[in-house]
Design a protein around this motif. Structure first.
Motif, PDB file in Angstrom:
ATOM      1  N   THR A  26       0.892  -1.044  -0.094  1.00 25.17           N
ATOM      2  CA  THR A  26      -0.092   0.060  -0.019  1.00 25.17           C
ATOM      3  C   THR A  26       0.884   1.317  -0.030  1.00 25.17           C
ATOM      4  O   THR A  26       0.542   2.266  -0.627  1.00 25.17           O
ATOM      5  N   GLY A  27       1.957   1.300   0.816  1.00 21.92           N
ATOM      6  CA  GLY A  27       2.761   2.356   0.752  1.00 21.92           C
ATOM      7  C   GLY A  27       3.574   2.621  -0.618  1.00 21.92           C
ATOM      8  O   GLY A  27       3.680   3.685  -0.917  1.00 21.92           O
ATOM      9  N   ILE A  28       3.852   1.689  -1.338  1.00 22.38           N
ATOM     10  CA  ILE A  28       4.446   1.728  -2.532  1.00 22.38           C
ATOM     11  C   ILE A  28       3.527   2.287  -3.622  1.00 22.38           C
ATOM     12  O   ILE A  28       3.557   3.192  -4.266  1.00 22.38           O
ATOM     13  N   PHE A  29       2.304   1.659  -3.679  1.00 17.42           N
ATOM     14  CA  PHE A  29       1.184   2.236  -4.543  1.00 17.42           C
ATOM     15  C   PHE A  29       0.781   3.564  -4.246  1.00 17.42           C
ATOM     16  O   PHE A  29       0.501   4.562  -5.079  1.00 17.42           O
ATOM     17  N   ASN A  30       0.653   3.836  -2.750  1.00 16.86           N
ATOM     18  CA  ASN A  30       0.259   5.221  -2.180  1.00 16.86           C
ATOM     19  C   ASN A  30       1.380   6.241  -2.639  1.00 16.86           C
ATOM     20  O   ASN A  30       0.863   7.581  -2.778  1.00 16.86           O
ATOM     21  N   SER A  31       2.540   5.832  -2.912  1.00 19.09           N
ATOM     22  CA  SER A  31       3.718   6.789  -3.228  1.00 19.09           C
ATOM     23  C   SER A  31       3.457   7.434  -4.577  1.00 19.09           C
ATOM     24  O   SER A  31       4.093   8.354  -4.896  1.00 19.09           O
ATOM     25  N   GLY A  32       2.503   6.788  -5.523  1.00 24.47           N
ATOM     26  CA  GLY A  32       2.062   7.220  -6.734  1.00 24.47           C
ATOM     27  C   GLY A  32       1.489   8.668  -6.605  1.00 24.47           C
ATOM     28  O   GLY A  32       1.607   9.399  -7.265  1.00 24.47           O
ATOM     29  N   ALA A  33       0.855   8.901  -5.502  1.00 24.10           N
ATOM     30  CA  ALA A  33       0.469  10.262  -5.047  1.00 24.10           C
ATOM     31  C   ALA A  33       1.587  11.206  -5.178  1.00 24.10           C
ATOM     32  O   ALA A  33       1.260  12.266  -5.576  1.00 24.10           O
ATOM     33  N   ASN A  34       2.461  10.884  -4.390  1.00 27.08           N
ATOM     34  CA  ASN A  34       3.556  11.857  -4.400  1.00 27.08           C
ATOM     35  C   ASN A  34       4.325  11.985  -5.665  1.00 27.08           C
ATOM     36  O   ASN A  34       4.799  13.064  -6.030  1.00 27.08           O
ATOM     37  N   VAL A  35       4.459  10.993  -6.700  1.00 24.92           N
ATOM     38  CA  VAL A  35       5.028  11.033  -7.735  1.00 24.92           C
ATOM     39  C   VAL A  35       4.194  11.884  -8.731  1.00 24.92           C
ATOM     40  O   VAL A  35       4.869  12.767  -9.415  1.00 24.92           O
ATOM     41  N   GLY A  36       2.819  11.676  -8.705  1.00 24.67           N
ATOM     42  CA  GLY A  36       2.008  12.634  -9.349  1.00 24.67           C
ATOM     43  C   GLY A  36       2.311  14.082  -8.755  1.00 24.67           C
ATOM     44  O   GLY A  36       2.133  14.974  -9.866  1.00 24.67           O
ATOM     45  N   ALA A  37       2.145  14.380  -7.732  1.00 27.60           N
ATOM     46  CA  ALA A  37       2.401  15.590  -7.155  1.00 27.60           C
ATOM     47  C   ALA A  37       3.750  16.311  -7.557  1.00 27.60           C
ATOM     48  O   ALA A  37       3.825  17.484  -7.501  1.00 27.60           O
ATOM     49  N   ILE A  38       4.566  15.369  -8.152  1.00 23.85           N
ATOM     50  CA  ILE A  38       6.128  15.951  -8.286  1.00 23.85           C
ATOM     51  C   ILE A  38       5.914  16.304  -9.843  1.00 23.85           C
ATOM     52  O   ILE A  38       6.653  17.372 -10.280  1.00 23.85           O
ATOM     53  N   LEU A  39       5.416  15.130 -10.508  1.00 21.75           N
ATOM     54  CA  LEU A  39       5.486  15.507 -11.847  1.00 21.75           C
ATOM     55  C   LEU A  39       4.451  16.494 -12.499  1.00 21.75           C
ATOM     56  O   LEU A  39       4.783  17.174 -13.361  1.00 21.75           O
ATOM     57  N   ALA A  40       3.424  16.921 -11.688  1.00 16.64           N
ATOM     58  CA  ALA A  40       2.263  17.945 -12.057  1.00 16.64           C
ATOM     59  C   ALA A  40       3.061  19.326 -11.948  1.00 16.64           C
ATOM     60  O   ALA A  40       3.207  19.773 -12.789  1.00 16.64           O
ATOM     61  N   PRO A  41       3.917  19.913 -10.857  1.00 12.60           N
ATOM     62  CA  PRO A  41       4.652  21.174 -10.924  1.00 12.60           C
ATOM     63  C   PRO A  41       5.629  21.047 -12.090  1.00 12.60           C
ATOM     64  O   PRO A  41       6.004  22.046 -12.746  1.00 12.60           O
ATOM     65  N   LEU A  42       6.218  19.990 -12.442  1.00 13.54           N
ATOM     66  CA  LEU A  42       7.195  19.920 -13.537  1.00 13.54           C
ATOM     67  C   LEU A  42       6.649  20.039 -14.924  1.00 13.54           C
ATOM     68  O   LEU A  42       7.610  20.350 -15.765  1.00 13.54           O
ATOM     69  N   SER A  43       5.351  19.567 -15.226  1.00 11.71           N
ATOM     70  CA  SER A  43       4.928  19.430 -16.353  1.00 11.71           C
ATOM     71  C   SER A  43       3.999  20.591 -16.535  1.00 11.71           C
ATOM     72  O   SER A  43       3.818  21.490 -17.819  1.00 11.71           O
ATOM     73  N   VAL A  44       3.105  20.579 -15.697  1.00 16.97           N
ATOM     74  CA  VAL A  44       1.993  21.534 -15.818  1.00 16.97           C
ATOM     75  C   VAL A  44       2.166  23.081 -16.090  1.00 16.97           C
ATOM     76  O   VAL A  44       1.529  23.578 -17.206  1.00 16.97           O
ATOM     77  N   PRO A  45       2.737  23.644 -15.425  1.00 16.55           N
ATOM     78  CA  PRO A  45       3.241  25.059 -15.754  1.00 16.55           C
ATOM     79  C   PRO A  45       4.095  25.228 -17.062  1.00 16.55           C
ATOM     80  O   PRO A  45       3.439  26.351 -17.700  1.00 16.55           O
ATOM     81  N   LEU A  46       4.677  24.418 -17.327  1.00 16.80           N
ATOM     82  CA  LEU A  46       5.379  24.552 -18.735  1.00 16.80           C
ATOM     83  C   LEU A  46       4.276  24.248 -19.867  1.00 16.80           C
ATOM     84  O   LEU A  46       4.200  25.279 -21.062  1.00 16.80           O
ATOM     85  N   ILE A  47       3.490  23.050 -19.753  1.00 17.74           N
ATOM     86  CA  ILE A  47       2.443  23.097 -20.899  1.00 17.74           C
ATOM     87  C   ILE A  47       1.660  24.474 -20.874  1.00 17.74           C
ATOM     88  O   ILE A  47       1.417  24.788 -21.949  1.00 17.74           O
ATOM     89  N   ALA A  48       1.145  24.925 -19.698  1.00 17.06           N
ATOM     90  CA  ALA A  48       0.344  25.863 -19.903  1.00 17.06           C
ATOM     91  C   ALA A  48       0.841  27.247 -20.342  1.00 17.06           C
ATOM     92  O   ALA A  48       0.205  28.056 -21.152  1.00 17.06           O
ATOM     93  N   GLU A  49       2.316  27.411 -19.962  1.00 18.14           N
ATOM     94  CA  GLU A  49       2.825  28.690 -20.617  1.00 18.14           C
ATOM     95  C   GLU A  49       3.287  28.512 -22.059  1.00 18.14           C
ATOM     96  O   GLU A  49       2.951  29.464 -22.881  1.00 18.14           O
TER      97      GLU A  49
END
Length: 463
Positions: free
Chosen positions: A167-190
Motif C-alpha cells: 500500500t505504501g508503494i502504490f500510495n507513493s504514486g500520489a507523491n510522484v503525481g504531485a512531483i510530476l505535476a509542477p514539473l509539467s503543468v506550468p510548462l504546458i500552460a505557458e
C-alpha cells in the motif's frame, strides 16, 4: 506448498513476484490520479487572475470535488465489490480522465449550464466557476474508484504481512503525481495554454487503461501467477465455512456501520484526509500569496516537498514490520507505528512563525507533515484489510472515503473563509496559522479515538 503468515519478504520472494507487477500498476494509476487532481491547484493563481476568483470562489470549486468525491466513495466501494476490481477500475479511470479533460472546456460547459439555470428561473453562477465545478464533479466521481479498487487489489494479491508495504508503494504514486505535476503543468500552460494542460494530463489515463486490461486478473484466474505464489498470497486467509464458500455475501452499509472497526477507520479518514487535500490544493496559492511566487517559480519547491512525501509513503508502509519483527502482533505493530507517525505533523506548527526566514522553511516543515500523512495513510488503509474479509474491503474503504471527503470539504471551506476574512484585514498569515495548527494536531486526535474504539485486534468473521 504452504507458508507462515509471518514469513519475511526475502523468503517469500522465492515463490514468485508477479504480485509486485500488480502493485506497479496500482502505483501508476495513483500517479495519474494525482496528476489529474493537481492541475487545477497549480493553475489556480493564473486562473484566479484571469477569472477574478476570490478565495471563497476557489474554495467552492475545490469543495465541489471533495463533496462529490465523498459521496461517490461510498458508492464506489459498493460498485467495486459487486463489479469486481478489473472492470470497476476501467470504468473509474475512463470517467476521471474525461472529467480531467472537461476542465479545458469549462467556459463552454458553464455557459450551457447557466442557460439551463436561466430557463428554469434560477440564479446563474459565473460561467467560469460553474464550468470548473462540473469538471471537478466528474473528475471526483471517477477518482473515487481509485483507492477502494487499489486496496481491494492489494488484499487480493498480498498476504497481510506485506499489505502495508504494498500500500505504501502504490500510495507513493500520489507523491510522484504531485512531483510530476509542477514539473509539467506550468510548462504546458505557458507554451500551449491552460486548456492544453488539462487535456494532455487527462489523456494519460487511457494509456494506463490498456495496460490494466492486459495484465490484471483475479489471482485465481491469473495465468502469469505461479501456484507457489498463489499459495503464499492465501497463506494467512481464514478459511470460510463450507456452507459459505460458494458465494461471498455482500454486507449492507448498515451492518458494516455496526462494527467499531468501521467507525475507527472512518474517523481516521475524516480527521486526516482534509489535511492532505489542504496541502495539495492550497500550497500553490499560499506560496503565491505569501511569497509572490508564480507558476514556474514553484516548480523546484513543490518538487522538493512532494519528493519528501515519497519517503513517508514507502517508509511508513515498511515501518510496522519493525515492530512486528520484534514480537508485536500485526495490529499492535501498526498502531505503534501510526502513533509515532502522528507526532511528526506537529512540526507544521512552526511553519508560519518561522516563515519570515524564507519560503524554504515552510516548504521543509510542511514537507515533513505531508510525508507523515502518506506514512499514516499507508497504514490507515491497511487496517481495513487487516480486519475485514476481502469481499467487504471495498465497501468499508468507501465508507471511510466518504468520511474523509466530508472532512476535506469542511477544512477547505474553513480555509477559504479564513483567508478571505484575514486577507481583508491585512493579516492573511493569521488564517494560515490557524489552518496549519489544525493540520498539525489532527493525526494525534485521530489516533486516540481510533485506539479507544478498537483497543485490540479483532478480525471480522461474521460477514
Amino acid at each position: 506448498m504452504s507458508f507462515k503468515p509471518d514469513q519475511v519478504p526475502d523468503q517469500a520472494s522465492t515463490v514468485g513476484k508477479y504480485r509486485w507487477t500488480i502493485c506497479a500498476l496500482l502505483f501508476f494509476a495513483t500517479t495519474i490520479n494525482y496528476l489529474d487532481r493537481q492541475v487545477l491547484s497549480l493553475l489556480a493563481p493564473l486562473l484566479t487572475k484571469e477569472f477574478g476568483w476570490t478565495n471563497t470562489d476557489y474554495a467552492n470549486i475545490t469543495a465541489t470535488f471533495q463533496f462529490v468525491y465523498a459521496i461517490s466513495m461510498l458508492f464506489a466501494g459498493r460498485v467495486i465489490d459487486r463489479m469486481g476490481t478489473k472492470r470497476a477500475f476501467v470504468l473509474a479511470i475512463v470517467v476521471w480522465s474525461l472529467g480531467a479533460i472537461a476542465h479545458a472546456y469549462a467556459i463552454g460547459i458553464g455557459t450551457a449550464v447557466n442557460s439551463v439555470f436561466t430557463t428554469l428561473g434560477l440564479a446563474a453562477v459565473p460561467v467560469s466557476i460553474v464550468g470548473f465545478m462540473v469538471g471537478r464533479a466528474v473528475l471526483a466521481i471517477g477518482e473515487a474508484g481509485n483507492f477502494p479498487a487499489a486496496i481491494k487489489a492489494t488484499a487480493e494479491y498480498f498476504p497481510k504481512r506485506e499489505r502495508s508495504f504494498a500500500t505504501g508503494i502504490f500510495n507513493s504514486g500520489a507523491n510522484v503525481g504531485a512531483i510530476l505535476a509542477p514539473l509539467s503543468v506550468p510548462l504546458i500552460a505557458e507554451y500551449w495554454g491552460w486548456q492544453a494542460a488539462f487535456i494532455a494530463v487527462g489523456a494519460v489515463g487511457f494509456i494506463w487503461m490498456g495496460m490494466w486490461i492486459w495484465l490484471y486478473d483475479t489471482p485465481e484466474r491469473q495465468r502469469r501467477l505461479s501456484a507457489g505464489e498463489l499459495a503464499y498470497i492465501n497463506s494467512d486467509t481464514v478459511a470460510a465455512p463450507a456452507a459459505t464458500t460458494a458465494a461471498a455475501p455482500k454486507a449492507s452499509w448498515f451492518k458494516l456501520l455496526g462494527y467499531r472497526q468501521t467507525w475507527a477507520f472512518a474517523f481516521g479518514k475524516f480527521m486526516t484526509d482534509g489535511v492532505w487535500w489542504f496541502f495539495l490544493f492550497w500550497l500553490p496559492k499560499y506560496m503565491s500569496a505569501q511569497y509572490g511566487l508564480s507558476g514556474p517559480d514553484m516548480v523546484v519547491p513543490l518538487a522538493v516537498l512532494y519528493s519528501m512525501t515519497m519517503i513517508g509513503s514507502v517508509g511508513g508502509g515498511w515501518f510496522p514490520t519493525w515492530f512486528i519483527d520484534r514480537g508485536h502482533s500485526i495490529y499492535q505493530g501498526r498502531m505503534r507505528a501510526m502513533f509515532t507517525i502522528a507526532l511528526f505533523p506537529l512540526v507544521v506548527l512552526a511553519a508560519q512563525p518561522l516563515g519570515y526566514m524564507g519560503y524554504w522553511i515552510p516548504v521543509i516543515l510542511i514537507g515533513i507533515g505531508a510525508s507523515a500523512h502518506q506514512a499514516w495513510s499507508a497504514n490507515l488503509f491497511t487496517t481495513v484489510s487487516d480486519m475485514f474479509p476481502k469481499h467487504s474491503v471495498g465497501s468499508v474503504v468507501g465508507i471511510g472515503g466518504m468520511a474523509g471527503g466530508l472532512g476535506g470539504v469542511l477544512l477547505t471551506k474553513l480555509g477559504g473563509a479564513l483567508f478571505d476574512h484575514y486577507g481583508a484585514l491585512g493579516h492573511l498569515e493569521t488564517g494560515y496559522m490557524i489552518m496549519f495548527s489544525i493540520c498539525a494536531v489532527a493525526y494525534l486526535v485521530a489516533w486516540c479515538v481510533m485506539k479507544a474504539l478498537v483497543p485490540a485486534h479483532r478480525e471480522i468473521t461474521d460477514l
